[in-house]
Design a protein around this motif. Structure first.
Motif: not given
Length: 449
Positions: A281-290, A327-330, A357-363, A366-367
């Protein structure tokens, strides 16, 4: 940041970045589809896709990154008005890809030994190795697609890549359904079906993009396929000199996640599955800054090729500022949506709780992740690639992996943190990478001749 700079650079950058984003989301969507559809079958199949993907994706990104040298070469040649060399560049990139996919194929076919060495549980190891053997059939198609994709993106024509990537995703989902669950008379292959479906989708995408480049009028002026160019060791070496540091720097980052996943493999299938859901899931959101970072490579490279160095610096730092806002929005979205999203991946409550719980850590990273990938993208536009490899090697492995392992696996000051320790290491490693790469970009953009 002035309004004039916003008006000058925002639209051109987004017009390139948005199709790149769509293409990346569509291609990453295949991995998401694999994860969700395998997860609905069983935790073992989900874990097999997790460990298999953790080996395949860094190798795929090594190939992508090495061939990414084509993008700044094409962008700078186009910016300088020297389009006569494009045919040779594209064909030599094709020959270069053969040198890269052969060792990758060997690793995929030897993956069971890797899983056994890392003490991955036997059922997951066997199924993961079979998944990788299936997906290996698509490697030649991936190489063809990536070379042509880099050419299109270097010429500011990212939309065809987007449309073809979406078509590949639309084919991958029904193929997954048929091969994973054994529909329409096909055997029930589970996670292995994901591998075959992805390989077939790769061939479909390569064929479509090849046909497009061959018949599209715009590319006829470049005579890409009109004259055959045999392999030139000098030109292949030049591509590798520029591309390997790109590929290795991306590989270093991606392999960090691979090694973490393999370390986690001995913690049981539910831990592996939860980790994979969060990572996916976090990798999917990472596609925006990538995607913004790849657009920066093209735009900065074009400006450098045209000797507009002040403009190149403006574009680089504007893009990083935009990535920061994204990244702030993500981060906000991840914080709000974590509990809901994990339910899409697996019905298992234990997997859901760990993943959320891991996704909450990934927040928290993001920046820094967005800043470091865009700083690296801008540096590639300057062809400053080797330093990126050294910075990422230090940040990801010495800080991220070593620190994460110490927190996760040893009796440290806070006690062994398990899977969470590795994610704490990710936060530290990506933050260090962002700081050093920003310093390097500031230096390079000021002294570049």
């Amino acid at each position: 940041m002035s309004l004039a700079i916003f008006k000058q650079h925002n639209k051109p950058l987004l017009l390139l970045a948005l199709p790149l984003l769509g293409a990346h989301l569509a291609q990453t969507g295949m991995s998401v589809a694999d994860t969700i559809m395998a997860g609905r079958l069983s935790a073992v199949d989900l874990a097999a896709v997790a460990v298999g993907s953790s080996v395949f994706m860094p190798l795929l990104l090594l190939l992508f990154g090495t061939l990414m040298a084509t993008t700044p070469l094409v962008a700078q040649a186009n910016g300088a008005g020297n389009t006569s060399i494009l045919s040779r560049t594209i064909q030599q990139a094709g020959w270069t890809s053969l040198l890269v996919i052969l060792p990758i194929a060997l690793i995929l076919y030897s993956s069971r030994a890797i899983f056994d060495f890392m003490s991955v549980t036997p059922p997951v190891a066997a199924l993961g190795a079979a998944y990788l053997k299936a997906i290996a059939w698509g490697l030649p198609a991936v190489a063809v697609f990536q070379v042509l994709r880099c050419m299109c993106e270097g010429l500011n024509h990212a939309r065809p890549v987007l449309l073809i990537s979406v078509a590949g995703l639309l084919l991958n989902i029904p193929l997954n359904y048929v091969l994973i669950y054994g529909e329409l008379g096909f055997p029930k292959l589970g996670a292995v079906g994901c591998g075959y479906a992805t390989a077939m989708s790769f061939w479909f995408m390569a064929a479509l993009l090849g046909l497009y480049v061959h018949f599209e009028k715009h590319y006829r002026n470049f005579a890409i396929f009109n004259v055959f160019h045999g392999p030139s060791l000098k030109e292949i070496a030049a591509i590798l000199w520029l591309g390997l540091p790109i590929g290795l720097s991306i590989f270093v980052e991606a392999s960090l996640f691979t090694v973490i996943t393999l370390f986690i493999g001995e913690m049981g299938r539910f831990t592996v599955a939860g980790h994979q859901v969060a990572l996916n899931f976090t990798g999917l959101l990472f596609m925006v800054p990538l995607s913004l970072g790849l657009a920066l490579t093209v735009k900065v490279g074009h400006a450098v090729g045209a000797k507009r160095l002040a403009e190149a610096r403006e574009i680089a730092f504007y893009g990083i500022g935009l990535a920061f806002l994204v990244a702030l929005v993500s981060s906000l979205f991840m914080w709000i949506a974590a509990d809901w999203v994990v339910k899409l991946y697996s019905p298992n409550q234990q997997v859901q709780l760990l993943a959320a719980s891991l996704i909450q850590l990934a927040v928290w990273y993001q920046i820094s992740d967005a800043i470091q990938i865009n700083a690296a993208g801008a540096l590639r536009g300057y062809k400053d690639t080797r330093i990126i490899m050294l910075i990422t090697l230090f940040s990801y492995w010495m800080i991220g992996l070593a620190g994460g392992w110490w927190l996760a696996m040893t009796d440290n000051f806070w006690g062994a943190q398990g899977v969470y320790g590795f994610w704490y290491g990710l936060i530290a490693g990506l933050s260090v990478a962002a700081a050093i790469l920003m310093w390097r970009l500031n230096y390079t953009s000021r002294v570049h001749p």
